[in-house]
Design an enzyme around this catalytic site. Structure first.
Site, PDB file in Angstrom:
ATOM      1  N   HIS A 123       0.879  -1.179   0.000  1.00  0.00           N
ATOM      2  CA  HIS A 123       0.000   0.000   0.000  1.00  0.00           C
ATOM      3  C   HIS A 123       0.920   1.234   0.000  1.00  0.00           C
ATOM      4  O   HIS A 123       2.027   1.185   0.542  1.00  0.00           O
ATOM      5  CB  HIS A 123      -0.825  -0.037   1.290  1.00  0.00           C
ATOM      6  N   ASP A 200       3.493  -4.350   7.924  1.00  0.00           N
ATOM      7  CA  ASP A 200       2.281  -3.547   7.829  1.00  0.00           C
ATOM      8  C   ASP A 200       1.124  -4.516   8.049  1.00  0.00           C
ATOM      9  O   ASP A 200       0.813  -5.323   7.173  1.00  0.00           O
ATOM     10  CB  ASP A 200       2.223  -2.895   6.438  1.00  0.00           C
ATOM     11  N   GLN A 203      -4.010  -5.136   7.081  1.00  0.00           N
ATOM     12  CA  GLN A 203      -4.968  -6.145   6.609  1.00  0.00           C
ATOM     13  C   GLN A 203      -4.770  -7.480   7.324  1.00  0.00           C
ATOM     14  O   GLN A 203      -5.443  -8.452   6.991  1.00  0.00           O
ATOM     15  CB  GLN A 203      -4.817  -6.362   5.086  1.00  0.00           C
ATOM     16  N   LYS A 226     -10.090  -0.662  10.608  1.00  0.00           N
ATOM     17  CA  LYS A 226     -10.220  -1.879   9.798  1.00  0.00           C
ATOM     18  C   LYS A 226     -10.486  -3.097  10.682  1.00  0.00           C
ATOM     19  O   LYS A 226     -10.579  -4.218  10.198  1.00  0.00           O
ATOM     20  CB  LYS A 226      -8.943  -2.107   8.973  1.00  0.00           C
ATOM     21  N   CYS A 364      -4.650   2.266  -3.727  1.00  0.00           N
ATOM     22  CA  CYS A 364      -3.437   2.859  -3.133  1.00  0.00           C
ATOM     23  C   CYS A 364      -2.232   1.930  -3.321  1.00  0.00           C
ATOM     24  O   CYS A 364      -1.428   1.762  -2.395  1.00  0.00           O
ATOM     25  CB  CYS A 364      -3.615   3.170  -1.655  1.00  0.00           C
TER      26      CYS A 364
HETATM   27  N1  PMP Z   1      -1.570  -0.719   4.611  1.00  0.00           N
HETATM   28  C1  PMP Z   1      -2.501  -1.498   4.055  1.00  0.00           C
HETATM   29  C2  PMP Z   1      -2.122  -2.885   3.594  1.00  0.00           C
HETATM   30  C3  PMP Z   1      -3.799  -1.019   3.899  1.00  0.00           C
HETATM   31  O1  PMP Z   1      -4.740  -1.801   3.340  1.00  0.00           O
HETATM   32  C4  PMP Z   1      -4.116   0.283   4.361  1.00  0.00           C
HETATM   33  C5  PMP Z   1      -5.504   0.852   4.208  1.00  0.00           C
HETATM   34  N2  PMP Z   1      -6.134   0.575   2.995  1.00  0.00           N
HETATM   35  C6  PMP Z   1      -3.100   1.034   4.967  1.00  0.00           C
HETATM   36  C7  PMP Z   1      -1.839   0.506   5.068  1.00  0.00           C
HETATM   37  C8  PMP Z   1      -3.354   2.400   5.477  1.00  0.00           C
HETATM   38  O2  PMP Z   1      -4.261   2.385   6.529  1.00  0.00           O
HETATM   39  P1  PMP Z   1      -4.899   3.723   7.114  1.00  0.00           P
HETATM   40  O3  PMP Z   1      -5.436   4.480   5.941  1.00  0.00           O
HETATM   41  O4  PMP Z   1      -5.957   3.236   8.036  1.00  0.00           O
HETATM   42  O5  PMP Z   1      -3.813   4.449   7.805  1.00  0.00           O
END
Ligand code: PMP
Length: 406
Positions: A123, A200, A203, A226, A364
């Site tokens: 991401h 990270d 997910q 999430k 993203c």
């Molecule tokens: N890493 C991953 C794998 C994600 O899926 C996301 C959110 N889509 C993020 C980071 C960022 O999370 P947040 O926008 O809640 O900070």
């Protein structure tokens, strides 16, 4: 364990909504999950009975609010099995946790000529901070690719490890491909070279039981929203040996010990990394979400979501003409796909009109989209409150989109 989804759904008021006169089918859980009544009620309760700034007063309310905040830290420690509460830092989400480490670890450990490894499936939150930190510090970002199934190319990763590597920053579970990376194996390998590993977990933590001591990861980052908790909450787990050395990320109240005109000394962990008034009601809601998840059991959640994934994969495969992105045997409960050559936005618009929320676009993850040579995908991501019937509705909507657009 019998998973009583009908009963679980009663806890989520939003799931009763109608969208375009149809029952909402919410399949955008990888973007954000819905909140159970227990979480919503905990926030109301907090504001009606306990609201106050924390760590700042000896009066009753301040102590109550502080206790709720610090109790959540203890429960998060337990939830991911960290060694101590000093290793649990509250942030506003995975993005802030990742930026914190990139900035602070970068200042402390990265010199010109060094290398950081991330992956092509990251991401942007776990890609851009490392890219920019490397540019600022004269270091190089190394980016291993993936195979046909959307699994990390482990041979390439191994080839990239060398004496200049200072960190591997990679996702536990891909938000596009669903791939669950073999992180334990990668961490063991990296540690043989004395290289720390950041995961990270945005997910990961909502789908799988996570034990940071068992994984032996050096950092683990995730977002509350999430995992059924409020927006604007998140966690950074880090091993004390790194957090102790790393400089503060933001400066201000709470993170100091003593301030003089010419210098400042900093607070102990975890407070050194928590400048300013935090999102107390969000953290209170996060605690309620943890209770909810613990009641269901993460292993039960993972098992039920696996059933949803298997069913959805089978049903979507029967449609014909669907291209799947991410077919690893080790997958979390999401499916990224394209319907023939139909643009994902066009498909998403038709699916939406049937009351079904799926995500469309690059998610993203533009480096990954470029690698796959596609503009984006349609992504259906499942949570434990989803049902097989909802997957059938998704399949009907896909058939309709296919008919209208081809
Ligand atoms: N890493 C991953 C794998 C994600 O899926 C996301 C959110 N889509 C993020 C980071 C960022 O999370 P947040 O926008 O809640 O900070």
């Amino acid at each position: 364990m019998f998973f009583d989804v009908t009963k679980i759904r009663e806890d989520f008021p939003i799931l009763n909504r109608q969208i375009y006169n149809r029952p909402l089918v919410y399949l955008d859980n990888a973007a954000s999950t819905q909140k159970p009544r227990q979480v919503i009620d905990s926030i109301r309760q907090y504001y009606e009975y306990d609201n106050c700034n924390i760590h700042r007063g000896v009066h009753y309310l301040s102590m109550k609010a502080t206790e709720a905040y610090e109790e959540t830290r203890r429960e998060i420690r337990e939830f991911i099995n960290a060694k101590s509460t000093g290793e649990i830092i509250f942030t506003k989400g995975a993005t802030e946790s990742l930026n914190l480490v990139a900035s602070s670890f970068g200042k402390c450990y990265i010199q010109p000529g060094d290398e950081v490894i991330t992956t092509i499936m990251e991401h942007h939150s776990n890609f851009v901070p490392w890219q920019q930190m490397c540019l600022e510090r004269g270091a190089t970002l190394r980016v291993p690719g993936i195979n046909e199934q959307g699994e990390l190319d482990l041979d390439e990763l191994k080839c990239l490890l060398n004496e200049k590597t200072r960190l591997i920053a990679m996702t536990h579970v891909s938000n596009v491909l669903g791939t669950i990376n073999p992180v334990k194996e990668i961490i063991a390998l990296a540690h043989q070279h004395n290289i720390p590993v950041l995961l990270d977990g945005a997910q990961g933590v909502s789908h799988l039981p996570v034990d940071v001591q068992d994984l032996d990861c050096d950092f683990y980052c995730f977002s509350g929203h999430k995992m059924y908790a409020p927006m604007g909450t998140g966690v950074l787990y880090g091993k004390e040996k790194y957090l102790e050395e790393m400089p503060p990320y933001q400066l201000g109240g709470e993170m100091i010990r003593d301030v003089y005109i010419d210098h400042t000394t900093f607070n102990d962990l975890p407070f050194k990394f928590e400048a300013g008034t935090p999102n107390v009601e969000g953290v209170v809601g996060l605690r309620a979400a943890i209770h909810y998840l613990n009641k269901l059991g993460m292993a039960n959640i993972a098992a039920y979501e696996e059933q949803l994934l298997v069913y959805a994969t089978e049903k979507l495969s029967s449609v014909g003409g669907i291209r799947f992105y991410g077919t690893s045997a080790h997958k979390a409960s999401l499916i990224s796909f394209l319907i023939g050559d139909v643009h994902p936005y066009d498909a998403g618009m038709i699916i939406d009109k049937m009351g079904i929320a799926v995500r469309t676009g690059h998610h993203c993850a533009m480096p990954l989209m470029n690698f796959l040579k596609i503009p984006g995908t349609v992504r259906a991501s499942f949570a434990f409150y989803n049902t097989m019937e909802e997957i059938d509705l998704l399949v009907s909507a896909i058939l309709k989109a296919k008919e209208m657009l081809s």
